[in-house]
Write a protein that holds these residues in place. Structure first.
Motif, PDB file in Angstrom:
ATOM      1  N   PRO A 169       0.802  -1.221   0.000  1.00 31.12           N
ATOM      2  CA  PRO A 169       0.000   0.000   0.000  1.00 31.12           C
ATOM      3  C   PRO A 169       0.838   1.276   0.000  1.00 31.12           C
ATOM      4  O   PRO A 169       0.441   2.281  -0.597  1.00 31.12           O
ATOM      5  N   SER A 170       2.001   1.245   0.645  1.00 28.13           N
ATOM      6  CA  SER A 170       2.832   2.458   0.707  1.00 28.13           C
ATOM      7  C   SER A 170       3.310   2.875  -0.674  1.00 28.13           C
ATOM      8  O   SER A 170       3.395   4.079  -0.973  1.00 28.13           O
ATOM      9  N   LEU A 171       3.624   1.890  -1.533  1.00 30.94           N
ATOM     10  CA  LEU A 171       4.087   2.226  -2.882  1.00 30.94           C
ATOM     11  C   LEU A 171       2.974   2.879  -3.695  1.00 30.94           C
ATOM     12  O   LEU A 171       3.203   3.852  -4.426  1.00 30.94           O
ATOM     13  N   LEU A 172       1.762   2.331  -3.582  1.00 32.85           N
ATOM     14  CA  LEU A 172       0.648   2.926  -4.308  1.00 32.85           C
ATOM     15  C   LEU A 172       0.318   4.308  -3.760  1.00 32.85           C
ATOM     16  O   LEU A 172       0.048   5.251  -4.521  1.00 32.85           O
ATOM     17  N   ALA A 173       0.357   4.446  -2.437  1.00 35.27           N
ATOM     18  CA  ALA A 173       0.041   5.741  -1.823  1.00 35.27           C
ATOM     19  C   ALA A 173       1.049   6.805  -2.238  1.00 35.27           C
ATOM     20  O   ALA A 173       0.673   7.947  -2.563  1.00 35.27           O
ATOM     21  N   ASP A 174       2.330   6.457  -2.258  1.00 36.15           N
ATOM     22  CA  ASP A 174       3.362   7.415  -2.645  1.00 36.15           C
ATOM     23  C   ASP A 174       3.189   7.875  -4.090  1.00 36.15           C
ATOM     24  O   ASP A 174       3.551   9.014  -4.440  1.00 36.15           O
ATOM     25  N   GLY A 291       5.787  -6.769   6.988  1.00 37.05           N
ATOM     26  CA  GLY A 291       4.935  -6.453   8.119  1.00 37.05           C
ATOM     27  C   GLY A 291       3.545  -6.026   7.686  1.00 37.05           C
ATOM     28  O   GLY A 291       2.884  -6.705   6.896  1.00 37.05           O
ATOM     29  N   ASP A 292       3.112  -4.863   8.167  1.00 32.70           N
ATOM     30  CA  ASP A 292       1.780  -4.372   7.842  1.00 32.70           C
ATOM     31  C   ASP A 292       1.692  -3.751   6.452  1.00 32.70           C
ATOM     32  O   ASP A 292       0.582  -3.462   5.979  1.00 32.70           O
ATOM     33  N   ASP A 293       2.810  -3.550   5.805  1.00 31.93           N
ATOM     34  CA  ASP A 293       2.799  -2.891   4.494  1.00 31.93           C
ATOM     35  C   ASP A 293       2.620  -3.920   3.377  1.00 31.93           C
ATOM     36  O   ASP A 293       3.440  -4.033   2.455  1.00 31.93           O
ATOM     37  N   ILE A 294       1.552  -4.676   3.468  1.00 34.52           N
ATOM     38  CA  ILE A 294       1.212  -5.631   2.409  1.00 34.52           C
ATOM     39  C   ILE A 294      -0.302  -5.773   2.374  1.00 34.52           C
ATOM     40  O   ILE A 294      -0.979  -5.731   3.417  1.00 34.52           O
ATOM     41  N   ALA A 295      -0.829  -5.869   1.183  1.00 34.13           N
ATOM     42  CA  ALA A 295      -2.265  -6.028   1.003  1.00 34.13           C
ATOM     43  C   ALA A 295      -2.514  -6.934  -0.199  1.00 34.13           C
ATOM     44  O   ALA A 295      -1.601  -7.184  -1.007  1.00 34.13           O
ATOM     45  N   VAL A 296      -3.729  -7.431  -0.313  1.00 33.21           N
ATOM     46  CA  VAL A 296      -4.095  -8.298  -1.425  1.00 33.21           C
ATOM     47  C   VAL A 296      -5.347  -7.731  -2.088  1.00 33.21           C
ATOM     48  O   VAL A 296      -6.171  -7.065  -1.457  1.00 33.21           O
ATOM     49  N   MET A 297      -5.481  -8.011  -3.382  1.00 36.48           N
ATOM     50  CA  MET A 297      -6.672  -7.589  -4.113  1.00 36.48           C
ATOM     51  C   MET A 297      -7.024  -8.636  -5.154  1.00 36.48           C
ATOM     52  O   MET A 297      -6.153  -9.361  -5.661  1.00 36.48           O
ATOM     53  N   PRO A 298      -8.318  -8.746  -5.497  1.00 42.29           N
ATOM     54  CA  PRO A 298      -8.702  -9.659  -6.569  1.00 42.29           C
ATOM     55  C   PRO A 298      -8.133  -9.181  -7.895  1.00 42.29           C
ATOM     56  O   PRO A 298      -7.735  -8.010  -8.025  1.00 42.29           O
TER      57      PRO A 298
END
Length: 432
Positions: A169-174, A291-298
């Motif tokens: 998420p941090s990469l997309l947010a940046d 750590g918390d800087d990972i997310a998943v999406m379809p």
């Protein structure tokens, strides 16, 4: 004529097992670079009073501790001596040879694979319907369908492995990018996230074009085959999706030539890509890194269609050739239907997988929060599974079509017509 038909069906069954190789690589856990035929046996069963010996075959899972777990389960079974055959390398080839062997001990009594109609038509496996009495509703519709042919259940789902896209998420947010929900948004995000050191997206080295055919179909709310065994997708949908994939491949956004395939999370862990197609099994390893800087999406939808999640996994089958079919069925039921302790251990202690029993999945605390919970939810909301009537010939036809359109720039209309004709000929030969 009967002998000829049986020979043809046996060849189809072997082709069906070989067809699973590409999917196994995508499913994860098939160790790359291992010797193709070096099976490793371990006899750890306690044995029964009447001396029944059962041989259980697994492909070589990549997660540490899986072989020892399989041996532990076998050792705990009291009604037969269970020998584990842990097969590295090309499991399909080894299993194909094993199922043709004549001597007990050279072939499996119980083995893991993926159901294909030719396995049934050639008489390789036995129905297991009686094992599901009282618990059938506790299995998902996807798992029942993928293990059934003509109303009979032949496989017991061992693990459910949804596949989706991992991202930080941090990469997309940046970069000011929202989570993509359409394929065009995904392609744009991949381009924005690509620089001299990092590619925006990794879908796989060997099948990043071909693996997107089925998401195109299911995104449009279509199917590979209809319930009456007709082609379930239309030309315009497939061509539009294939051209979108071609545009992505013509860009500079895809990671190609990664050190490992997409079933291995090493590419996103090493920062070679910003977004990676992979499976739930890899989540603990990725969390250890980010750590918390990972997310998943379809997987985002094509052409205004829905998002999709491929629900993979493995099932266990009983060899019709076994001298102890009833005993093999009893062992399969004991391990993969009744034994909550071992099912939970197998699914959650060596990477993450969703337990196929819905009641057991509901009690899987490790999947109850964070990205794991999201993965479970999107697998339920957007998931689809394999169709056992979709044959290797059909898959090869669409793989060739996608390769020719996406990688070679061939005429999409002509390629679709050729693939559809091959599939229809196959359907006519099987169903009349």
């Amino acid at each position: 004529m009967a002998a000829h038909d049986n020979s043809r069906q046996a060849k189809q069954a072997l082709a069906a097992l070989a067809f699973n190789r590409r999917r196994m690589l995508a499913l994860g856990g098939l160790a790359a670079g291992a010797g193709a035929l070096g099976a490793c046996g371990s006899n750890t069963g306690r044995g029964s009073s009447d001396g029944v010996n059962l041989y259980q075959w697994y492909h070589q899972y990549g997660e540490a501790g899986t072989k020892e777990a399989a041996e532990k389960y076998a050792g705990a079974y009291e009604d037969a001596t269970v020998t584990i055959n842990w097969v590295p390398g090309d499991y399909d080839t080894t299993l194909s040879s094993g199922l043709l062997a004549e001597n007990p001990g050279d072939y499996p009594d119980v083995f893991e694979s993926h159901l294909n109609r030719s396995m049934v038509d050639s008489g390789q496996i036995v129905p297991l319907d009686d094992l599901f009495e009282g618990v059938l509703d506790d299995f998902t519709d996807i798992d029942v369908k993928r293990n059934s042919i003509d109303g009979k259940i032949y496989g017991i789902q061992m693990i459910d492995d949804p596949q989706f896209l991992y991202y930080r998420p941090s990469l997309l947010a940046d970069a000011g990018i929202a989570e993509p929900t359409t394929f065009d948004e995904l392609a744009a995000a991949a381009a924005e996230l690509t620089d001299s050191d990092v590619k925006g997206l990794f879908l796989g080295n060997d099948d990043s074009a071909t693996k997107l055919f089925q998401p195109i179909v299911y995104s449009a709310g279509q199917t590979l085959l209809t319930d009456d065994f007709q082609i379930g997708f239309d030309k315009d949908t497939v061509i539009q999706g294939a051209l979108q994939v071609k545009a992505l491949h013509d860009s500079d956004s895809l990671l190609i030539g990664a050190p490992t395939e997409a079933w291995d999370p090493s590419s996103i862990i090493q920062g070679l890509c910003a977004i990676q197609w992979c499976g739930l099994w890899a989540l603990p390893q990725i969390i250890d890194t980010y750590g918390d800087d990972i997310a998943v999406m379809p997987f985002p939808g094509f052409g205004g269609g829905a998002q999709t999640v491929y629900n993979g996994g493995w099932s266990t089958f009983v060899n019709a050739k076994s001298e102890h079919v009833d005993e093999a069925k009893a062992f399969a039921k004991w391990l993969w239907i009744d034994n909550e302790e071992y099912i939970q251990d197998w699914c959650l202690s060596y990477g993450f997988h969703i337990p196929p029993r819905k009641s057991m999945a509901a009690n899987a605390d490790a999947l109850a929060e964070g990205p794991a919970a999201t993965a479970v939810q999107i697998s339920q909301d957007f998931g689809w599974g394999d169709d056992p009537n979709w044959t290797p010939t059909m898959e090869t036809a669409v793989d060739d079509m996608m390769t020719h359109i996406v990688l070679e720039g061939a005429d999409p209309s002509a390629e679709f017509d050729a693939a559809a004709q091959t599939i229809q000929t196959e359907l006519d030969s099987i169903f009349g």
